[in-house]
Write a protein that holds these residues in place. Sequence first.
Motif, short mmCIF file in Angstrom:
data_model
loop_
_atom_site.label_atom_id
_atom_site.label_comp_id
_atom_site.label_asym_id
_atom_site.label_seq_id
_atom_site.Cartn_x
_atom_site.Cartn_y
_atom_site.Cartn_z
N UNK B 21 3.70 -14.64 -4.26
CA UNK B 21 3.12 -13.30 -4.22
C UNK B 21 3.95 -12.33 -5.06
N UNK B 25 2.84 -10.11 -8.22
CA UNK B 25 2.97 -8.65 -8.23
C UNK B 25 3.83 -8.18 -9.41
N UNK B 118 2.39 3.28 -6.67
CA UNK B 118 3.16 2.07 -6.37
C UNK B 118 3.67 2.10 -4.93
N UNK B 119 4.15 3.27 -4.52
CA UNK B 119 4.73 3.36 -3.18
C UNK B 119 3.67 3.17 -2.09
N UNK B 120 2.40 3.33 -2.44
CA UNK B 120 1.32 3.14 -1.47
C UNK B 120 0.69 1.76 -1.60
N UNK B 121 1.30 0.91 -2.39
CA UNK B 121 0.79 -0.47 -2.54
C UNK B 121 1.63 -1.41 -1.67
N UNK B 122 1.03 -2.52 -1.25
CA UNK B 122 1.78 -3.46 -0.41
C UNK B 122 2.76 -4.30 -1.23
N UNK B 123 3.68 -3.61 -1.84
CA UNK B 123 4.65 -4.29 -2.68
C UNK B 123 6.05 -3.84 -2.26
N UNK B 124 6.92 -4.79 -2.06
CA UNK B 124 8.30 -4.45 -1.68
C UNK B 124 8.91 -3.64 -2.81
N UNK B 125 9.73 -2.68 -2.45
CA UNK B 125 10.28 -1.81 -3.50
C UNK B 125 11.25 -2.57 -4.40
#
Lengths: 316, 288
Positions: B21, B25, B118-125
Amino acid sequence: MDKSVDHTIVFEDVSKFYGEILGVNRVNLTIEPGITSLVGPNGSGKTTLMNLMTALIRPTRGRVSVLGLRADHPEIFFRKVGYCSQFDSFPRALTGFQFIYSYLRVHGYSKQAAQDLAWKALHRVELLDAAHLKIGAYSKGMRQRVRLAQAIAHEPVVMILDEPLNGLDPMARAETIRLFRQLAAEGLHLIISSHILHEVDMMSDSVILLNNGYVVAEGEIQGVRDEMEEHPMQILIRCDRPGLLAARVFEQDSVVEAKIHKDKHGLFVKTRDADAFYLLLNSIVVEDGLSVESVAPVDDDLNAVYQYLIGGGEAA
Amino acid sequence: MSASTEVITEMKPSSSRPWSLWATQIAAILRLEVRKNFIGKRALLIYLLAATPVLLMAALSAQISWEQSRNNNIGEINIIFANLYEGLILRTIVFFGSAWIFMNLFRGEVVDRSLHYYFLSPVRREVLVCGKYLSGLVASFVLFTISTAGSLLFLYIGLGAAGVNYLGDGAGKRQALAYLGITALGCVGYGAAFLVIGLFFRNPIIPALLAYGWEFINFLLPPVLKKISIIHYLHSLSPVPVPEGPFAMVAEPTPAYISIPGLLIVTAAVLVLASFQIRRMQINYGGE
């Protein structure tokens, strides 16, 4: 609904300060599924609460959880949550479709799934025709809709929408409100902020009233509705022939006042029935060829209602 | 706005395995960011920077071939290029180019008010840091290695066929590849440093200028302090030794088997620091 799963959004003694400036203070809330509106004048703390829910900002004190999840784990949290913020900005040089598609790919969707979801979202906000235009060429209403599409594209369970009706024309407002009701009927949690009480009335199951960073009231919509019936709503219509519009609006009993803007390019209308007025406006546009640039509720007259609600009935 | 009746098949994100994943991403972030890095007003400055040494070398080459091509030999050209490479390309173009590209990865999005997507996406920072850093590397590698290669080619072309043959030959080719490698390493090192500076400082220009000053006076520093810099390690890798002037504090060059992995390890550490910082980052565009 599965009883073992937490379906609520919970604020536990949450405060947020921006330096010495108060954002919100000592907020304790449990928000149930359905459409909940955050209502309050500008600067009351609506956006702060929404940003706290989505961890765009962190609380100075207290805890926030959404469906039992914390936003510290975005990879889980944002699969269930969508946020349509008020920031009217976009990555450069993208079309509406590319914008939604690209961020769905960031979610981890395959090319095909991202394409399908992007088209579905664009269809829901009726932006298919403009899908391949650059967002830079969109009108304000189209930008609002593409942001909404981006927020709902991954089919979240909780939708957080900051002033989602801003910039939309009356038809689009009505359609968007219908979409919200439909999403709520599908079981979604919708948190919507607005400073327009009449819109809140049209779409909400419950309201949370904010003032100066404090939650001053929360509950069912009926109480607010009763108050609003006593207070006409003021709307500013920017158009090419305000005189003609003024003559026509008095066909409706609910219109109590019409005043031409001093620049002669707009008309202030006070009405007790905004829905009926919007329908009349649509028919005037069609029948008389009126060219309407914008339609926007004016805040000032609502202050009386806010004051009444906030002050416990003294000011109205 | 009725609900779509389209039948949509596989709607789950591509994999439940985290590494897979994250790779998906990162690839998606890379596509978005590379596009931003190469297109738009901000990219113009980078194109200009990258073109500068090529144009200068072309002018120099014309002068060499016009005035004294018969007298110039490869050795002299090697020294001219080594000096120009270190003074102009590495210390100026790669430094400021990397500063511009990497500081704008996050700071530019804050200015544009688009980082929240980006901050509202399900992606680790951390994954976001990785994707953005890689996109910066792609942009800087492409532009500055082309710039370095173009500069080499244009300068040696001044010697006519002899110069071109030299670059295609064993020693000349190794030298050219070494310069390209140093440029790439410069992008890696400076890129990580400027990415983290862009995360820590609202106005990163001042820390960038301080960093430039530190790198600039590196030749004056005692050996221990020299090693707290990027230019020292890049200078050590130069295929043609470049004298640092009469006031320089002489230090042993760090061998390649230490300087290259050392730079990569420091880069990794800086990126870890960036990941910690971005986990704490809040979106407050109004306060910018």
